[in-house]
Design a protein around this motif. Structure first.
Motif, mmCIF file in Angstrom:
data_model
loop_
_atom_site.group_PDB
_atom_site.id
_atom_site.type_symbol
_atom_site.label_atom_id
_atom_site.label_comp_id
_atom_site.label_asym_id
_atom_site.label_seq_id
_atom_site.Cartn_x
_atom_site.Cartn_y
_atom_site.Cartn_z
ATOM 1 N N PRO A 1 32.749 56.073 43.704
ATOM 2 C CA PRO A 1 32.684 54.712 43.148
ATOM 3 C C PRO A 1 33.983 53.974 43.457
ATOM 4 C CG PRO A 1 32.536 56.387 41.405
ATOM 5 C CD PRO A 1 32.697 57.100 42.701
ATOM 6 N N PRO A 2 33.896 52.667 43.616
ATOM 7 C CA PRO A 2 35.120 51.916 43.910
ATOM 8 C C PRO A 2 36.116 52.051 42.753
ATOM 9 C CG PRO A 2 33.292 50.425 43.446
ATOM 10 C CD PRO A 2 32.735 51.807 43.466
ATOM 11 N N ASP A 3 37.397 52.072 43.087
ATOM 12 C CA ASP A 3 38.407 52.060 42.027
ATOM 13 C C ASP A 3 38.262 50.726 41.326
ATOM 14 O OD1 ASP A 3 39.438 54.517 42.701
ATOM 15 O OD2 ASP A 3 40.884 53.670 44.118
ATOM 16 N N ASN A 4 37.797 50.812 40.115
ATOM 17 C CA ASN A 4 37.429 49.568 39.469
ATOM 18 C C ASN A 4 37.588 49.687 37.968
ATOM 19 O OD1 ASN A 4 36.433 47.099 38.920
ATOM 20 N ND2 ASN A 4 34.477 47.384 39.932
ATOM 21 N N ASP A 5 38.728 49.260 37.494
ATOM 22 C CA ASP A 5 38.942 49.233 36.055
ATOM 23 C C ASP A 5 39.041 47.783 35.575
ATOM 24 O OD1 ASP A 5 41.338 48.694 37.273
ATOM 25 O OD2 ASP A 5 42.506 50.116 36.083
ATOM 26 N N ALA A 6 38.372 46.900 36.315
ATOM 27 C CA ALA A 6 38.393 45.479 35.962
ATOM 28 C C ALA A 6 37.841 45.293 34.552
ATOM 29 C CB ALA A 6 37.563 44.678 36.952
ATOM 30 N N PRO A 7 38.471 44.436 33.786
ATOM 31 C CA PRO A 7 37.987 44.221 32.418
ATOM 32 C C PRO A 7 36.646 43.476 32.363
ATOM 33 C CG PRO A 7 39.860 42.784 32.884
ATOM 34 C CD PRO A 7 39.683 43.682 34.072
ATOM 35 N N GLU A 8 36.356 42.683 33.372
ATOM 36 C CA GLU A 8 35.113 41.914 33.385
ATOM 37 C C GLU A 8 33.977 42.735 33.991
ATOM 38 O OE1 GLU A 8 34.654 38.894 31.999
ATOM 39 O OE2 GLU A 8 36.756 39.001 31.352
ATOM 40 N N VAL A 9 32.882 42.845 33.264
ATOM 41 C CA VAL A 9 31.744 43.621 33.726
ATOM 42 C C VAL A 9 31.213 43.088 35.059
ATOM 43 C CG1 VAL A 9 29.992 42.354 32.383
ATOM 44 C CG2 VAL A 9 29.579 44.709 33.048
ATOM 45 N N ALA A 10 31.175 41.775 35.227
ATOM 46 C CA ALA A 10 30.668 41.193 36.475
ATOM 47 C C ALA A 10 31.504 41.655 37.664
ATOM 48 C CB ALA A 10 30.640 39.672 36.395
ATOM 49 N N ASP A 11 32.820 41.733 37.500
ATOM 50 C CA ASP A 11 33.689 42.181 38.590
ATOM 51 C C ASP A 11 33.401 43.638 38.950
ATOM 52 O OD1 ASP A 11 34.923 39.688 38.666
ATOM 53 O OD2 ASP A 11 36.596 40.314 37.372
ATOM 54 N N ARG A 12 33.171 44.466 37.934
ATOM 55 C CA ARG A 12 32.867 45.880 38.187
ATOM 56 C C ARG A 12 31.533 46.030 38.910
ATOM 57 N NH1 ARG A 12 34.350 46.300 32.627
ATOM 58 N NH2 ARG A 12 32.205 46.884 32.098
ATOM 59 N N VAL A 13 30.519 45.283 38.463
ATOM 60 C CA VAL A 13 29.196 45.378 39.083
ATOM 61 C C VAL A 13 29.230 44.845 40.511
ATOM 62 C CG1 VAL A 13 26.796 44.591 38.950
ATOM 63 C CG2 VAL A 13 27.980 45.319 36.869
ATOM 64 N N VAL A 14 29.910 43.754 40.726
ATOM 65 C CA VAL A 14 30.027 43.186 42.074
ATOM 66 C C VAL A 14 30.687 44.196 43.018
ATOM 67 C CG1 VAL A 14 31.245 41.427 43.447
ATOM 68 C CG2 VAL A 14 29.948 40.767 41.405
ATOM 69 N N ALA A 15 31.725 44.870 42.560
ATOM 70 C CA ALA A 15 32.406 45.852 43.408
ATOM 71 C C ALA A 15 31.452 46.982 43.808
ATOM 72 C CB ALA A 15 33.632 46.414 42.693
ATOM 73 N N VAL A 16 30.658 47.457 42.863
ATOM 74 C CA VAL A 16 29.699 48.526 43.159
ATOM 75 C C VAL A 16 28.625 48.034 44.118
ATOM 76 C CG1 VAL A 16 27.832 49.899 42.139
ATOM 77 C CG2 VAL A 16 30.091 49.882 41.071
ATOM 78 N N LEU A 17 28.053 46.870 43.854
ATOM 79 C CA LEU A 17 26.982 46.353 44.713
ATOM 80 C C LEU A 17 27.483 46.055 46.121
ATOM 81 C CD1 LEU A 17 24.992 44.023 42.298
ATOM 82 C CD2 LEU A 17 24.442 46.351 43.021
ATOM 83 N N ARG A 18 28.682 45.553 46.218
ATOM 84 C CA ARG A 18 29.256 45.277 47.543
ATOM 85 C C ARG A 18 29.427 46.591 48.315
ATOM 86 N NH1 ARG A 18 31.048 40.917 49.892
ATOM 87 N NH2 ARG A 18 30.940 39.672 47.996
#
Length: 190
Positions: free
Chosen positions: A81-98
């Motif tokens: 999974p992308p290194d993603n500890d972004a506080p915003e859920v949308a940012d986390r989901v976008v990183a995964v989908l991308r």
């Protein structure tokens, strides 16, 4: 030669030489697709490219659709999974989908073959399709975390699937689809 690690296959768990055979067939699949494309590719052609008998390939793979779907599933299952500890859920989901959307973006022949293969009714492909769906669901659910419900996760999965079909059929590039996925997720999770 590959390390003697276990390799999961649709039909059974493999180790040692058998695992290496499956991995060699997978590598040969991508090479043959680059050379001749999906419509011309055959399992015997892949076996020959891998330096083995066609009967050997058919021990592990029931069809070219099964072979392509398995190579895709292996890639999908092996990504971190992308290194993603972004506080915003949308940012986390976008990183995964991308990450998911761009997994095959640099290999147009393979990408198109994946789309066609995953739509097959071959029993082994049906099983792989289920496994692919599980990996995608888990990735999205992990990114959403406790911020969303199962309906939101299902909606994002549905949008992702439709976007990938659009890319796989050549209607949009994978980069364009990744951008469209970002737009859709930001609207849904706003």
């Amino acid at each position: 030669m590959s390390e003697p690690t276990a390799v999961e296959a649709t039909r059974r768990r493999l180790t040692g030489k058998r695992a290496d055979t499956v991995l060699r067939l997978g590598d040969a699949t991508v090479e043959v697709l680059r050379q001749v494309g999906y419509s011309e590719m055959t399992v015997p052609m892949v076996a020959a490219h891998a330096g083995m008998a066609r009967a050997t390939a058919y021990i592990y793979f029931s069809s070219k659709e099964h072979l392509v779907a398995e190579v895709y599933w292996r890639r999908l299952a092996s990504i971190s999974p992308p290194d993603n500890d972004a506080p915003e859920v949308a940012d986390r989901v976008v990183a995964v989908l991308r990450q998911l959307a761009l997994l095959v973006a640099d290999e147009p022949e393979f990408a198109g073959a994946v789309t066609k293969s995953l739509l097959s009714d071959d029993a082994d492909v049906v099983e792989l399709r289920t496994q692919v769906s599980r990996v995608i669901h888990k990735s999205i659910a992990a990114a959403v975390g406790t911020a969303g419900d199962s309906q939101t996760i299902e909606l994002i999965e549905l949008i992702y699937t439709g976007a990938m079909v659009r890319a796989g059929t050549g209607h949009f590039s994978y980069d364009e689809v990744a951008d469209q996925l970002e737009s859709a997720v930001r609207r849904i999770l706003a």
